[in-house]
Write an enzyme that holds these catalytic residues in place. Structure first.
Site, PDB file in Angstrom:
ATOM      1  N   GLY A   1       1.577   1.511   5.737  1.00 49.60           N
ATOM      2  CA  GLY A   1       0.716   0.551   5.557  1.00 49.60           C
ATOM      3  C   GLY A   1       0.253  -0.091   7.095  1.00 49.60           C
TER       4      GLY A   1
ATOM      5  CE  LYS B   1      -3.963  -5.325   5.112  1.00 51.53           C
ATOM      6  NZ  LYS B   1      -2.890  -4.052   4.836  1.00 51.53           N
TER       7      LYS B   1
ATOM      8  CB  THR C   1      -0.776   0.042   1.260  1.00 50.25           C
ATOM      9  OG1 THR C   1      -1.459  -1.403   1.437  1.00 50.25           O
ATOM     10  CG2 THR C   1      -1.997   0.987   1.207  1.00 50.25           C
TER      11      THR C   1
ATOM     12  CD  GLU D   1       6.890  -0.898   8.686  1.00 50.64           C
ATOM     13  OE1 GLU D   1       6.493  -0.990   7.366  1.00 50.64           O
ATOM     14  OE2 GLU D   1       6.379  -1.756   9.274  1.00 50.64           O
TER      15      GLU D   1
ATOM     16  N   GLY E   1       4.146  -5.058  10.578  1.00 51.94           N
ATOM     17  CA  GLY E   1       5.291  -6.051  10.528  1.00 51.94           C
ATOM     18  C   GLY E   1       5.122  -7.029   9.331  1.00 51.94           C
ATOM     19  N   GLY E   2       4.262  -7.158   8.817  1.00 49.07           N
ATOM     20  CA  GLY E   2       3.834  -8.214   7.674  1.00 49.07           C
ATOM     21  C   GLY E   2       4.829  -8.152   6.582  1.00 49.07           C
TER      22      GLY E   2
HETATM   23  C1  5RP Z   1       5.617  -3.796   6.666  1.00 46.37           C
HETATM   24  C2  5RP Z   1       4.387  -3.385   7.414  1.00 46.37           C
HETATM   25  C3  5RP Z   1       3.199  -3.146   6.377  1.00 46.37           C
HETATM   26  O1  5RP Z   1       2.728  -1.746   6.443  1.00 46.37           O
HETATM   27  C4  5RP Z   1       1.963  -3.928   6.519  1.00 46.37           C
HETATM   28  O2  5RP Z   1       2.401  -5.306   6.406  1.00 46.37           O
HETATM   29  C5  5RP Z   1       0.878  -3.677   5.409  1.00 46.37           C
HETATM   30  O3  5RP Z   1       1.658  -4.180   4.085  1.00 46.37           O
HETATM   31  P1  5RP Z   1       0.633  -4.137   2.570  1.00 46.37           P
HETATM   32  O4  5RP Z   1       0.298  -2.579   2.617  1.00 46.37           O
HETATM   33  O5  5RP Z   1       1.564  -4.656   1.680  1.00 46.37           O
HETATM   34  O6  5RP Z   1      -0.786  -5.094   3.294  1.00 46.37           O
HETATM   35  O7  5RP Z   1       3.910  -3.252   8.353  1.00 46.37           O
HETATM   36  O8  5RP Z   1       6.271  -4.165   7.843  1.00 46.37           O
END
Ligand code: 5RP
Length: 225
Positions: A82, A121, A28, A103, A95-96
């Site tokens: 994101g 989300k 995102t 961050e 942290g995904g």
């Molecule tokens: C990375 C994050 C991202 O912001 C979170 O995982 C969301 O990712 P995406 O926008 O790809 O769904 O925390 O460490």
């Protein structure tokens, strides 16, 4: 336009000339950085970006955005990032994408934080998304067992079948499969006090504004603190 692109573009409109901007990480945040790159080129937008990962740094530099390290700036006006889950009390899991440490540091030193998410989300309670915990490799198997004993259903994040995923700082990630987190504040405190844990993905009440992608357009909600 997909929902991630919609909120990425909307969030980039909050960025004004002269700002130092924390650049989040993920699919995102990618669209937000693309839009900032467009504005830098087409509108002569004058900004400095502070990236939260090597990936975001590379993307922003390729777009012509001026990049500075967090320790080379005096302040960060706004960070846009994101999130993996956001509760109604504005606690979040991040942290995904394995960038949680940088961050959280960038968010901590930002005057304002905006999160951009699609509506999937937004949750009642955190925890369906596995909680990332960044750990020092030394003693990580001991920590893993400790999490097992506590019933946290840990799994090491893998890059390949036999190779651990490493963060930009060279740490490992243990994901806690908790299903539901009843008390994110208490859990954050516990993880903060656990030796070997570098950082965890609970970002409790760290966000000012959430921009949610919905089918009919972006919805903005403010965290009044
Ligand atoms: C990375 C994050 C991202 O912001 C979170 O995982 C969301 O990712 P995406 O926008 O790809 O769904 O925390 O460490």
């Amino acid at each position: 336009m997909n929902l991630k692109e919609m909120v990425g573009i909307k969030a980039a409109s909050y960025v004004k000339d002269g700002m130092t901007v924390g650049l989040g990480t993920g699919s995102t945040a990618y669209y937000m950085i693309e839009e900032l790159g467009r504005r830098v080129k087409e509108e002569n937008l004058d900004i400095v970006g502070v990236p939260t990962s090597f990936a975001s740094k590379e993307q922003a530099e390729a777009l012509g955005i001026i990049i500075k390290d967090i320790d080379a700036v005096t302040h960060i006006d706004l960070t846009i990032d994101g999130a993996d889950e956001i509760s109604q009390t504005f606690h979040g899991i991040k942290g995904g994408g394995a960038a949680l440490l940088f961050e959280k540091i960038v968010a901590t030193y930002s005057k304002e934080v905006i999160w951009i998410v699609d509506d999937s989300k937004m949750v009642e309670k955190l925890g369906k998304f596995p909680l990332p915990v960044e750990v020092v490799p030394y003693g990580q198997e001991q920590l893993f067992r400790l999490f097992q004993e506590k019933g946290y259903n840990p799994t090491f994040r893998m890059e390949t079948e036999d190779q651990l995923r490493k963060t930009d700082s060279g740490h490992s990630i243990i994901d806690l499969n908790l299903d539901v987190i009843e008390d994110p504040i208490a859990l954050a405190l516990e993880l903060d006090q656990t030796v070997g844990v570098v950082e965890h993905g609970l970002f409790n009440n760290m966000v000012n504004t959430v921009i949610i992608g919905e089918a009919h357009g972006p919805k903005v909600i403010e965290n009044i603190r």
